[in-house]
Design a protein around this motif. Sequence first.
Motif, PDB file in Angstrom:
ATOM      1  N   THR A  50       0.834  -1.207   0.000  1.00 12.03           N
ATOM      2  CA  THR A  50       0.000   0.000   0.000  1.00 12.03           C
ATOM      3  C   THR A  50       0.867   1.254   0.000  1.00 12.03           C
ATOM      4  O   THR A  50       0.621   2.191  -0.752  1.00 12.03           O
ATOM      5  N   GLN A  53       2.334   1.627  -3.426  1.00 19.19           N
ATOM      6  CA  GLN A  53       1.359   2.111  -4.404  1.00 19.19           C
ATOM      7  C   GLN A  53       1.180   3.624  -4.318  1.00 19.19           C
ATOM      8  O   GLN A  53       1.153   4.306  -5.335  1.00 19.19           O
ATOM      9  N   VAL A  54       1.056   4.140  -3.117  1.00 16.89           N
ATOM     10  CA  VAL A  54       0.855   5.580  -2.942  1.00 16.89           C
ATOM     11  C   VAL A  54       2.094   6.343  -3.412  1.00 16.89           C
ATOM     12  O   VAL A  54       1.990   7.310  -4.165  1.00 16.89           O
ATOM     13  N   ALA A  93      -4.398  13.818  -1.735  1.00 12.99           N
ATOM     14  CA  ALA A  93      -4.956  12.561  -1.229  1.00 12.99           C
ATOM     15  C   ALA A  93      -6.215  12.147  -1.982  1.00 12.99           C
ATOM     16  O   ALA A  93      -6.430  10.960  -2.233  1.00 12.99           O
ATOM     17  N   ILE A  96      -5.216  10.694  -5.427  1.00 14.41           N
ATOM     18  CA  ILE A  96      -4.539   9.406  -5.217  1.00 14.41           C
ATOM     19  C   ILE A  96      -5.565   8.347  -4.827  1.00 14.41           C
ATOM     20  O   ILE A  96      -5.567   7.231  -5.356  1.00 14.41           O
ATOM     21  N   SER A  97      -6.467   8.711  -3.923  1.00 12.87           N
ATOM     22  CA  SER A  97      -7.521   7.806  -3.477  1.00 12.87           C
ATOM     23  C   SER A  97      -8.372   7.332  -4.650  1.00 12.87           C
ATOM     24  O   SER A  97      -8.661   6.147  -4.791  1.00 12.87           O
ATOM     25  N   LEU A 100      -6.262   5.014  -7.093  1.00 16.24           N
ATOM     26  CA  LEU A 100      -5.955   3.699  -6.528  1.00 16.24           C
ATOM     27  C   LEU A 100      -7.180   2.948  -6.041  1.00 16.24           C
ATOM     28  O   LEU A 100      -7.065   1.799  -5.610  1.00 16.24           O
ATOM     29  N   ARG A 104      -9.720   7.317   1.223  1.00 16.84           N
ATOM     30  CA  ARG A 104      -8.942   8.552   1.361  1.00 16.84           C
ATOM     31  C   ARG A 104      -8.174   8.569   2.680  1.00 16.84           C
ATOM     32  O   ARG A 104      -7.020   9.023   2.734  1.00 16.84           O
ATOM     33  N   VAL A 107      -5.060   6.552   2.309  1.00 14.38           N
ATOM     34  CA  VAL A 107      -4.080   7.317   1.538  1.00 14.38           C
ATOM     35  C   VAL A 107      -3.440   8.381   2.414  1.00 14.38           C
ATOM     36  O   VAL A 107      -2.219   8.554   2.415  1.00 14.38           O
ATOM     37  N   ASN A 110      -0.917   6.892   4.676  1.00 15.41           N
ATOM     38  CA  ASN A 110       0.278   6.511   3.917  1.00 15.41           C
ATOM     39  C   ASN A 110       1.104   7.731   3.530  1.00 15.41           C
ATOM     40  O   ASN A 110       2.336   7.677   3.542  1.00 15.41           O
ATOM     41  N   ILE A 111       0.447   8.827   3.201  1.00 16.97           N
ATOM     42  CA  ILE A 111       1.166  10.069   2.889  1.00 16.97           C
ATOM     43  C   ILE A 111       1.966  10.520   4.107  1.00 16.97           C
ATOM     44  O   ILE A 111       3.142  10.887   3.985  1.00 16.97           O
TER      45      ILE A 111
END
Length: 173
Positions: A50, A53-54, A93, A96-97, A100, A104, A107, A110-111
């Motif tokens: 994950t 991916q981000v 975000a 990206i959300s 993928l 959110r 994401v 992960n950010i």
Amino acid sequence: MSSPVTRTTKSKGRFVLEADMTNSRFFAFLLANYLHRVDRARRKVFGSITLAQVAELIGLSSVEPHVRDKAFRREHGNFESVIGIEGQRASNATSISSALEMLRETVRRNIKQLLKLGYIVKKERSAYVLKPGAIQAPEYQAAIADAMRETFIFMNEAIDQGFIRWEPRQERR
């Protein structure tokens, strides 16, 4: 690590999928095994798929507007050049959300982790890019080398098993 010179040449042909996929179960096995091996290389760098991916989507989005520009490819075609913050398009975000198909909040977490690890930086409010030089890090370069090696292994296995073949370009008269 020295990178190969990036060249754009006219293709002398291309790989084509064989129409007879009577052994498609084995192809699915080869593909799943290949994806697993590449994911293992990604996990070595990021710790989780994950997170990978981000980070990768931020990296892809940051240069996507430039990749068809010959001057950009000439300047940044290998890993020896570093793309600065201003040369990258930022991602947030929400985008990206959406890309993928990930929650959110996942994401966003992960950010935060990627910022802490130093893979990405904030370019503007709630918008992020890859930290300049992050992909030049030895662990990232090793993961890219692993993924390239696994890709060629997969391609050769697919050729050896008759799933794909090389078709030379037909010359126009």
